[in-house]
Design a protein around this motif. Sequence first.
Motif, PDB file in Angstrom:
ATOM      1  N   SER A 147     -28.073-121.259  52.581  1.00  0.00           N
ATOM      2  CA  SER A 147     -27.770-119.950  53.174  1.00  0.00           C
ATOM      3  C   SER A 147     -28.119-119.923  54.661  1.00  0.00           C
ATOM      4  O   SER A 147     -27.399-119.345  55.472  1.00  0.00           O
ATOM      5  CB  SER A 147     -28.527-118.841  52.438  1.00  0.00           C
ATOM      6  OG  SER A 147     -28.046-118.686  51.124  1.00  0.00           O
ATOM      7  N   GLU A 269     -23.971-109.347  58.319  1.00  0.00           N
ATOM      8  CA  GLU A 269     -23.886-110.508  57.432  1.00  0.00           C
ATOM      9  C   GLU A 269     -25.052-111.469  57.622  1.00  0.00           C
ATOM     10  O   GLU A 269     -25.587-112.016  56.656  1.00  0.00           O
ATOM     11  CB  GLU A 269     -22.596-111.295  57.710  1.00  0.00           C
ATOM     12  CG  GLU A 269     -21.355-110.784  57.063  1.00  0.00           C
ATOM     13  CD  GLU A 269     -20.158-111.579  57.549  1.00  0.00           C
ATOM     14  OE1 GLU A 269     -20.283-112.822  57.635  1.00  0.00           O
ATOM     15  OE2 GLU A 269     -19.123-110.970  57.855  1.00  0.00           O
ATOM     16  N   LEU A 272     -28.432-110.433  56.111  1.00  0.00           N
ATOM     17  CA  LEU A 272     -28.245-110.307  54.669  1.00  0.00           C
ATOM     18  C   LEU A 272     -28.086-111.669  54.005  1.00  0.00           C
ATOM     19  O   LEU A 272     -28.585-111.893  52.892  1.00  0.00           O
ATOM     20  CB  LEU A 272     -27.018-109.436  54.376  1.00  0.00           C
ATOM     21  CG  LEU A 272     -27.183-107.941  54.658  1.00  0.00           C
ATOM     22  CD1 LEU A 272     -25.862-107.204  54.477  1.00  0.00           C
ATOM     23  CD2 LEU A 272     -28.250-107.335  53.741  1.00  0.00           C
ATOM     24  N   LEU A 276     -30.567-112.889  51.104  1.00  0.00           N
ATOM     25  CA  LEU A 276     -30.113-113.324  49.787  1.00  0.00           C
ATOM     26  C   LEU A 276     -30.584-114.736  49.479  1.00  0.00           C
ATOM     27  O   LEU A 276     -30.874-115.077  48.328  1.00  0.00           O
ATOM     28  CB  LEU A 276     -28.590-113.239  49.709  1.00  0.00           C
ATOM     29  CG  LEU A 276     -27.994-111.828  49.633  1.00  0.00           C
ATOM     30  CD1 LEU A 276     -26.482-111.873  49.748  1.00  0.00           C
ATOM     31  CD2 LEU A 276     -28.405-111.136  48.339  1.00  0.00           C
ATOM     32  N   LEU A 288     -27.290-112.608  41.451  1.00  0.00           N
ATOM     33  CA  LEU A 288     -27.086-112.229  42.852  1.00  0.00           C
ATOM     34  C   LEU A 288     -25.609-112.334  43.229  1.00  0.00           C
ATOM     35  O   LEU A 288     -25.072-111.489  43.959  1.00  0.00           O
ATOM     36  CB  LEU A 288     -27.929-113.118  43.765  1.00  0.00           C
ATOM     37  CG  LEU A 288     -29.443-112.937  43.682  1.00  0.00           C
ATOM     38  CD1 LEU A 288     -30.154-114.008  44.508  1.00  0.00           C
ATOM     39  CD2 LEU A 288     -29.859-111.547  44.167  1.00  0.00           C
ATOM     40  N   LEU A 289     -24.963-113.383  42.732  1.00  0.00           N
ATOM     41  CA  LEU A 289     -23.541-113.572  43.019  1.00  0.00           C
ATOM     42  C   LEU A 289     -22.710-112.458  42.396  1.00  0.00           C
ATOM     43  O   LEU A 289     -21.791-111.914  43.030  1.00  0.00           O
ATOM     44  CB  LEU A 289     -23.100-114.935  42.486  1.00  0.00           C
ATOM     45  CG  LEU A 289     -21.806-115.532  43.041  1.00  0.00           C
ATOM     46  CD1 LEU A 289     -21.903-115.735  44.542  1.00  0.00           C
ATOM     47  CD2 LEU A 289     -21.515-116.852  42.350  1.00  0.00           C
ATOM     48  N   GLY A 292     -23.103-109.328  44.469  1.00  0.00           N
ATOM     49  CA  GLY A 292     -22.325-109.391  45.700  1.00  0.00           C
ATOM     50  C   GLY A 292     -20.849-109.135  45.452  1.00  0.00           C
ATOM     51  O   GLY A 292     -20.196-108.401  46.209  1.00  0.00           O
ATOM     52  N   CYS A 295     -20.227-105.534  44.970  1.00  0.00           N
ATOM     53  CA  CYS A 295     -20.194-104.827  46.267  1.00  0.00           C
ATOM     54  C   CYS A 295     -18.804-104.923  46.894  1.00  0.00           C
ATOM     55  O   CYS A 295     -18.330-103.973  47.529  1.00  0.00           O
ATOM     56  CB  CYS A 295     -21.234-105.422  47.216  1.00  0.00           C
ATOM     57  SG  CYS A 295     -22.941-104.980  46.819  1.00  0.00           S
ATOM     58  N   LEU A 321     -22.668-107.333  52.391  1.00  0.00           N
ATOM     59  CA  LEU A 321     -23.338-107.866  51.207  1.00  0.00           C
ATOM     60  C   LEU A 321     -22.386-108.743  50.395  1.00  0.00           C
ATOM     61  O   LEU A 321     -22.766-109.810  49.895  1.00  0.00           O
ATOM     62  CB  LEU A 321     -23.854-106.713  50.338  1.00  0.00           C
ATOM     63  CG  LEU A 321     -25.226-106.141  50.695  1.00  0.00           C
ATOM     64  CD1 LEU A 321     -25.471-104.836  49.943  1.00  0.00           C
ATOM     65  CD2 LEU A 321     -26.328-107.150  50.383  1.00  0.00           C
ATOM     66  N   PHE A 322     -21.153-108.285  50.262  1.00  0.00           N
ATOM     67  CA  PHE A 322     -20.138-109.054  49.540  1.00  0.00           C
ATOM     68  C   PHE A 322     -19.900-110.407  50.204  1.00  0.00           C
ATOM     69  O   PHE A 322     -19.966-111.457  49.558  1.00  0.00           O
ATOM     70  CB  PHE A 322     -18.845-108.233  49.482  1.00  0.00           C
ATOM     71  CG  PHE A 322     -17.625-109.016  49.097  1.00  0.00           C
ATOM     72  CD1 PHE A 322     -17.540-109.660  47.867  1.00  0.00           C
ATOM     73  CD2 PHE A 322     -16.534-109.112  49.966  1.00  0.00           C
ATOM     74  CE1 PHE A 322     -16.416-110.378  47.510  1.00  0.00           C
ATOM     75  CE2 PHE A 322     -15.405-109.820  49.617  1.00  0.00           C
ATOM     76  CZ  PHE A 322     -15.338-110.457  48.390  1.00  0.00           C
ATOM     77  N   ALA A 325     -23.003-112.765  50.047  1.00  0.00           N
ATOM     78  CA  ALA A 325     -23.238-113.342  48.720  1.00  0.00           C
ATOM     79  C   ALA A 325     -22.227-114.434  48.396  1.00  0.00           C
ATOM     80  O   ALA A 325     -22.598-115.534  47.961  1.00  0.00           O
ATOM     81  CB  ALA A 325     -23.190-112.239  47.662  1.00  0.00           C
TER      82      ALA A 325
END
Length: 402
Positions: A147, A269, A272, A276, A288-289, A292, A295, A321-322, A325
């Motif tokens: 990430s 982004e 976030l 994440l 978590l996926l 996302g 969202c 968030l989308f 993730a």
Amino acid sequence: MAQETSSQLGSRIGRALLPLGFLFLAVGISTALFYPFMSLFLSTDVEAGPLKITFFLIVAPLGGVLGSVLVSRLSDRRPIRRRLLITGAVAGLIGTGLTAVVRDYWVLLALAVTALALAGSLFPQSFAYARQVLERDDPARAALGISALRTVFSLAWVAGPPLAAFLLDTGSFVWVYGTAALMYALAALVAIFWLDEVPAPAAATTPDAPVDDRLDAPRWTLWLTAAAFTLLQTPLTLAVQALPLFISTDLGGDVGDAGLLLGLCAALEIPLMLGLGVLATRLPLRGLLFGGAACGVAYYALVAVATDLWLLVGGQVLNALFIAAISGLGISYMQNMLPRQPGRATTLFTNSFPLGAMLAGPLFGVAQHFDYRLAYWLCTGLCAAGLLLLIVVRNERVPQPA
């Protein structure tokens, strides 16, 4: 003593990932310099017509997908990932360097499906290299490391398009592609002088190594998961294509408002994505996926019914968030399915974006014909379908943090 060991481990991981951070920054800036302005370049400097431009914009991504797949197959069989990174960077240097001076359409198309297609393998292969380093030194932080590196690439895309616009204002596309070539040269130098070779993954030490075995996900699971990510990433292109026109025709705004929304989303982004990544060390990656993706469904449904621009401004938290993730955690999720083939796993994920971008083209045409608001209903449906497919296609072999 345990704290000292943990500190030493973190320091070693940092030293290993630092050169990759520079490589991601260089590659990200180079791609962000010329990809957003490709159609403008073909239209103005090359003087290609609409049909030729459309053909180019379809064939070039397909060449990149095929090139990445071929390189991924090779990369997981032998300890040559560093050399593949060097080869990809040199190919990018050659491709962008020649594009800076060549103005023949067919020569440029040949460069796009050869040198620049090979350069496209840098993105997945860099993530595969990082995955092997993290698995060697601290597997529990693999998702966080991936990430963080994905965030560097996002930062590069924040800086790249404005830099390209500045170079176009002060010079020409020679400056744009020349600067991109310099970035690829920097990436090659980092790979040559700063990266060490990593061993081949245990599952792929021989060309005959089986793909589907007890440690790897079944083939159908891999393909359906890749299809889910394609559905989830198609809206990333479709929504951006429709945004300026939707704001001007349905919400009474202008192009500047669209730029404001895109910039706000990009700014959100980055933190976030890092957040994440931290959560992924403590919570199940799968959950978590799913959150996302949900969202994404909520954001696009909100836009589809919006009657005021301020709803879109507030909705950028959901949008960010989308994207954070899917783009940040999706790579790790796919790599967990093929722990001994990180090159193939990462390529399966990264290829879902250009395939989604190609799917977005005809969908945008449908929205143009009927109503730009329809584009966001289509995005809502695509996200919902992608989320549903991820939920249905369970893979119990995917490891989760304790």
